[in-house]
Design a protein around this motif. Structure first.
Motif, PDB file in Angstrom:
ATOM      1  N   GLY A  10       0.800  -1.224   0.000  1.00 40.81           N
ATOM      2  CA  GLY A  10       0.000   0.000   0.000  1.00 40.81           C
ATOM      3  C   GLY A  10       0.829   1.269   0.000  1.00 40.81           C
ATOM      4  N   GLY A  11       2.039   1.196   0.575  1.00 37.63           N
ATOM      5  CA  GLY A  11       2.893   2.371   0.601  1.00 37.63           C
ATOM      6  C   GLY A  11       2.294   3.515   1.397  1.00 37.63           C
ATOM      7  N   LEU A  12       2.573   4.736   0.983  1.00 39.49           N
ATOM      8  CA  LEU A  12       2.109   5.918   1.708  1.00 39.49           C
ATOM      9  C   LEU A  12       0.643   6.226   1.441  1.00 39.49           C
ATOM     10  CD1 LEU A  12       2.817   8.330   3.539  1.00 39.49           C
ATOM     11  CD2 LEU A  12       3.421   9.600   1.451  1.00 39.49           C
ATOM     12  N   LEU A  13       0.229   6.196   0.186  1.00 40.07           N
ATOM     13  CA  LEU A  13      -1.121   6.616  -0.176  1.00 40.07           C
ATOM     14  C   LEU A  13      -2.001   5.480  -0.689  1.00 40.07           C
ATOM     15  CD1 LEU A  13      -0.262   9.973  -1.984  1.00 40.07           C
ATOM     16  CD2 LEU A  13      -1.062   9.662   0.355  1.00 40.07           C
ATOM     17  N   GLY A  14      -1.449   4.277  -0.851  1.00 42.79           N
ATOM     18  CA  GLY A  14      -2.234   3.139  -1.296  1.00 42.79           C
ATOM     19  C   GLY A  14      -2.349   3.034  -2.803  1.00 42.79           C
ATOM     20  N   LYS A  15      -2.886   1.946  -3.256  1.00 43.97           N
ATOM     21  CA  LYS A  15      -3.048   1.686  -4.688  1.00 43.97           C
ATOM     22  C   LYS A  15      -4.311   2.336  -5.255  1.00 43.97           C
ATOM     23  CE  LYS A  15      -0.647  -2.784  -4.664  1.00 43.97           C
ATOM     24  NZ  LYS A  15      -0.761  -4.237  -4.914  1.00 43.97           N
ATOM     25  N   GLY A  16      -5.200   2.768  -4.387  1.00 43.92           N
ATOM     26  CA  GLY A  16      -6.444   3.364  -4.848  1.00 43.92           C
ATOM     27  C   GLY A  16      -7.645   2.503  -4.490  1.00 43.92           C
ATOM     28  N   TYR A  17      -8.784   3.160  -4.353  1.00 39.65           N
ATOM     29  CA  TYR A  17     -10.001   2.475  -3.949  1.00 39.65           C
ATOM     30  C   TYR A  17     -10.427   1.446  -4.995  1.00 39.65           C
ATOM     31  CZ  TYR A  17     -14.780   1.835  -2.222  1.00 39.65           C
ATOM     32  OH  TYR A  17     -15.951   1.310  -1.738  1.00 39.65           O
ATOM     33  N   GLY A  18     -10.562   0.186  -4.531  1.00 37.64           N
ATOM     34  CA  GLY A  18     -10.968  -0.884  -5.421  1.00 37.64           C
ATOM     35  C   GLY A  18      -9.852  -1.476  -6.246  1.00 37.64           C
ATOM     36  N   LEU A  19      -8.604  -1.062  -5.970  1.00 40.69           N
ATOM     37  CA  LEU A  19      -7.477  -1.514  -6.789  1.00 40.69           C
ATOM     38  C   LEU A  19      -6.490  -2.380  -6.021  1.00 40.69           C
ATOM     39  CD1 LEU A  19      -6.746   1.825  -8.716  1.00 40.69           C
ATOM     40  CD2 LEU A  19      -8.127  -0.128  -9.475  1.00 40.69           C
ATOM     41  N   GLY A  20      -6.871  -2.880  -4.864  1.00 39.28           N
ATOM     42  CA  GLY A  20      -5.971  -3.720  -4.080  1.00 39.28           C
ATOM     43  C   GLY A  20      -5.911  -5.132  -4.634  1.00 39.28           C
ATOM     44  N   SER A  21      -4.755  -5.517  -5.152  1.00 40.37           N
ATOM     45  CA  SER A  21      -4.640  -6.827  -5.799  1.00 40.37           C
ATOM     46  C   SER A  21      -4.789  -7.980  -4.813  1.00 40.37           C
ATOM     47  CB  SER A  21      -3.285  -6.934  -6.520  1.00 40.37           C
ATOM     48  OG  SER A  21      -2.213  -6.735  -5.613  1.00 40.37           O
ATOM     49  N   GLN A  22      -4.279  -7.832  -3.589  1.00 40.24           N
ATOM     50  CA  GLN A  22      -4.350  -8.916  -2.619  1.00 40.24           C
ATOM     51  C   GLN A  22      -5.797  -9.273  -2.274  1.00 40.24           C
ATOM     52  OE1 GLN A  22      -1.006  -9.842  -3.052  1.00 40.24           O
ATOM     53  NE2 GLN A  22      -1.459 -10.702  -1.037  1.00 40.24           N
ATOM     54  N   SER A  23      -6.630  -8.264  -2.141  1.00 38.75           N
ATOM     55  CA  SER A  23      -8.032  -8.514  -1.795  1.00 38.75           C
ATOM     56  C   SER A  23      -8.887  -8.771  -3.033  1.00 38.75           C
ATOM     57  CB  SER A  23      -8.606  -7.322  -1.017  1.00 38.75           C
ATOM     58  OG  SER A  23      -8.469  -6.118  -1.773  1.00 38.75           O
ATOM     59  N   GLN A  24      -8.708  -7.966  -4.083  1.00 37.35           N
ATOM     60  CA  GLN A  24      -9.539  -8.102  -5.282  1.00 37.35           C
ATOM     61  C   GLN A  24      -9.319  -9.442  -5.972  1.00 37.35           C
ATOM     62  OE1 GLN A  24     -11.884  -5.982  -5.987  1.00 37.35           O
ATOM     63  NE2 GLN A  24     -11.317  -4.451  -4.476  1.00 37.35           N
ATOM     64  N   LEU A  25      -8.087  -9.958  -5.903  1.00 34.71           N
ATOM     65  CA  LEU A  25      -7.777 -11.232  -6.558  1.00 34.71           C
ATOM     66  C   LEU A  25      -7.816 -12.409  -5.580  1.00 34.71           C
ATOM     67  CD1 LEU A  25      -4.845 -10.051  -8.866  1.00 34.71           C
ATOM     68  CD2 LEU A  25      -7.272 -10.302  -9.438  1.00 34.71           C
ATOM     69  N   ASN A  26      -8.333 -12.147  -4.368  1.00 33.00           N
ATOM     70  CA  ASN A  26      -8.563 -13.189  -3.365  1.00 33.00           C
ATOM     71  C   ASN A  26      -7.287 -13.886  -2.872  1.00 33.00           C
ATOM     72  OD1 ASN A  26     -11.408 -12.910  -3.280  1.00 33.00           O
ATOM     73  ND2 ASN A  26     -11.584 -14.076  -5.175  1.00 33.00           N
ATOM     74  N   PHE A  27      -6.169 -13.168  -2.899  1.00 31.48           N
ATOM     75  CA  PHE A  27      -4.966 -13.722  -2.284  1.00 31.48           C
ATOM     76  C   PHE A  27      -5.051 -13.616  -0.754  1.00 31.48           C
ATOM     77  CE2 PHE A  27      -3.152 -12.636  -6.492  1.00 31.48           C
ATOM     78  CZ  PHE A  27      -2.653 -13.892  -6.810  1.00 31.48           C
ATOM     79  N   LEU A  28      -5.732 -12.572  -0.277  1.00 31.51           N
ATOM     80  CA  LEU A  28      -5.820 -12.308   1.161  1.00 31.51           C
ATOM     81  C   LEU A  28      -7.022 -13.044   1.756  1.00 31.51           C
ATOM     82  CD1 LEU A  28      -4.619 -10.652   3.524  1.00 31.51           C
ATOM     83  CD2 LEU A  28      -6.226  -8.838   2.935  1.00 31.51           C
ATOM     84  N   PRO A  29      -6.798 -14.035   2.641  1.00 34.13           N
ATOM     85  CA  PRO A  29      -7.912 -14.769   3.256  1.00 34.13           C
ATOM     86  C   PRO A  29      -8.664 -13.900   4.267  1.00 34.13           C
ATOM     87  CG  PRO A  29      -5.812 -15.959   3.453  1.00 34.13           C
ATOM     88  CD  PRO A  29      -5.488 -14.555   3.060  1.00 34.13           C
ATOM     89  N   GLU A  30      -9.913 -14.219   4.491  1.00 38.84           N
ATOM     90  CA  GLU A  30     -10.737 -13.517   5.481  1.00 38.84           C
ATOM     91  C   GLU A  30     -10.631 -12.003   5.306  1.00 38.84           C
ATOM     92  OE1 GLU A  30     -12.731 -15.308   7.173  1.00 38.84           O
ATOM     93  OE2 GLU A  30     -11.812 -17.231   6.702  1.00 38.84           O
ATOM     94  N   LYS A  31     -10.654 -11.558   4.057  1.00 33.10           N
ATOM     95  CA  LYS A  31     -10.439 -10.135   3.770  1.00 33.10           C
ATOM     96  C   LYS A  31     -11.571  -9.246   4.289  1.00 33.10           C
ATOM     97  CE  LYS A  31     -12.451 -10.998  -0.786  1.00 33.10           C
ATOM     98  NZ  LYS A  31     -12.221 -10.976  -2.249  1.00 33.10           N
ATOM     99  N   GLN A  32     -12.753  -9.822   4.514  1.00 36.62           N
ATOM    100  CA  GLN A  32     -13.887  -9.039   4.982  1.00 36.62           C
ATOM    101  C   GLN A  32     -14.017  -9.038   6.508  1.00 36.62           C
ATOM    102  OE1 GLN A  32     -14.039 -12.029   3.798  1.00 36.62           O
ATOM    103  NE2 GLN A  32     -15.678 -13.222   4.734  1.00 36.62           N
TER     104      GLN A  32
END
Length: 384
Positions: free
Chosen positions: A247-269
């Motif tokens: 994410g860095g300082l300002l993030g990738k942008g709303y709705g653009l997180g690859s870890q969550s959008q592509l389901n790499f991150l478990p229990e993301k909700q």
């Protein structure tokens, strides 16, 4: 209070005065946190209100109304119900041992028809109320150091033992730490605190080795070395740290997180929604939400300070301690500073049970604020 009573001008005026005493800035902060949670749930569902965001908003609206209704309850009613709520909580935990539902290898739920719930959630409030009532009117000398301390120790140990046996280590830890926090705030001797910390550190290794279930022990080992099993037990925490770092300082942008959008991150909700926020909004987004949490904690503690009764002070402080522990444990878990124990980020994560528990607790905090001048005694007294 009946409907006919509310039609009387005096009763309406009194209710208006009570509502004016609610900390509305505190309510606004809670709305901002829950709103941030809804936005994140909308994002990780692919810009859809289903399946999480809409339910999150609906649950919060219901819980907010419930919190405001509970705030109108006289603090002396909470005082009178303290021991009964604790007792019912213990009985429900015992019932779980006997007839509870087993789900995902854990026996934590009771079912009544189509309705099921976790009695351990009742105990999060019950332990706060019971200890606050126990210490109400207790002399400073007795609270600091005496055999009498065995009573609060037993009151904490019983529910912690029952919840840990389910097994639910995360909830057991919350109840234990909340109870200890109340005992400390009530005036526990620093000698006892030091001895307790030393005893805790001495007990942890044998507890991990010989008492914990295998999956709990594996969580601790994974916490110490998550890269030992990157595609297995260490997967959750490694993906979480990747999301945090990317994410860095300002993030990738709303709705653009690859870890969550592509389901790499478990229990993301649920457990790892804070990592999702970090990936999309970066360090600035994390600090912003943590400032909101800090503001809520500060205002709740200020309410505790303003109370004229010892019961009110300890009850509000105890609820605040539980809320603070939720934030600290989840934050540490997501950042790899604590084992994964299934503790969500309150108001931000999806889930109705924790939100309901937290908002009922905040209803008690606001009741302490609204009725801060009430004289709480062990007698019947008069109710305002």
């Amino acid at each position: 209070m009946t409907v006919s009573a509310l039609t009387r001008p005096g009763e309406r005026d009194r209710l208006v005065v009570k509502f004016s005493e609610v900390d509305w800035i505190f309510v606004l902060v809670l709305c901002l946190i829950a709103g941030a949670g809804a936005l994140m749930l909308f994002s990780i569902a692919g810009s859809s209100w289903d399946p999480w965001a809409a339910q999150h908003v609906g649950r919060f609206a219901f819980c907010l109304v419930l919190m405001l209704a509970l705030a109108m309850i006289d603090i002396r009613v909470w005082f009178a119900l303290a021991y009964p709520i604790y007792g019912v909580g213990v009985l429900l935990l015992i019932a779980v041992e006997a007839v509870g539902d087993v789900r995902l290898g854990a026996q934590r739920w009771l079912s009544i028809g189509s309705f099921s719930f976790q009695p351990s959630e009742v105990m999060k409030l019950g332990i706060v109320l019971a200890l606050a009532r126990l210490y109400h009117g207790v002399s400073a000398e007795r609270a600091r150091l005496s055999w009498w301390l065995l009573i609060p120790a037993l009151m904490i140990a019983v529910p912690v033992g029952l919840v840990a046996h389910q097994p639910d280590l995360g909830t057991a830890m919350l109840i234990l730490l909340t109870g200890v926090a109340i005992v400390v705030m009530a005036g526990l001797s620093w000698k006892i605190i030091g001895a307790g910390v030393a005893a805790f550190l001495a007990v942890v290794p044998p507890f991990v080795l010989f008492v914990m279930h295998d999956y709990q022990r594996q969580r601790v080992l994974t916490f110490l070395d998550p890269e030992s099993d990157p595609s297995g037990s260490g997967y959750h925490i490694l993906q979480s740290m990747i999301a945090l770092g990317s994410g860095g300082l300002l993030g990738k942008g709303y709705g653009l997180g690859s870890q969550s959008q592509l389901n790499f991150l478990p229990e993301k909700q649920t457990d790892f929604i804070f990592a999702t926020l970090a990936e999309e909004f970066g360090f600035v987004g994390c600090i912003s939400i943590l400032i909101l949490y800090a503001a809520a904690i500060f205002m709740a503690l200020r309410t505790s300070y303003l109370s004229h009764s010892h019961f009110g002070r300890l009850a509000a402080a105890g609820v605040t301690a539980t809320f603070t522990l939720y934030v600290l444990i989840n934050g540490a878990m997501v950042m790899g500073l604590a084992p994964v124990v299934g503790v969500p980020m309150p108001m931000l994560s999806y889930g109705g049970t924790v939100m309901l528990t937290v908002m009922i607790g905040f209803g008690l905090v606001q009741s302490v604020r609204v009725h801060r001048y009430a004289e709480v005694t062990s007698g019947k007294g008069s109710f305002v």
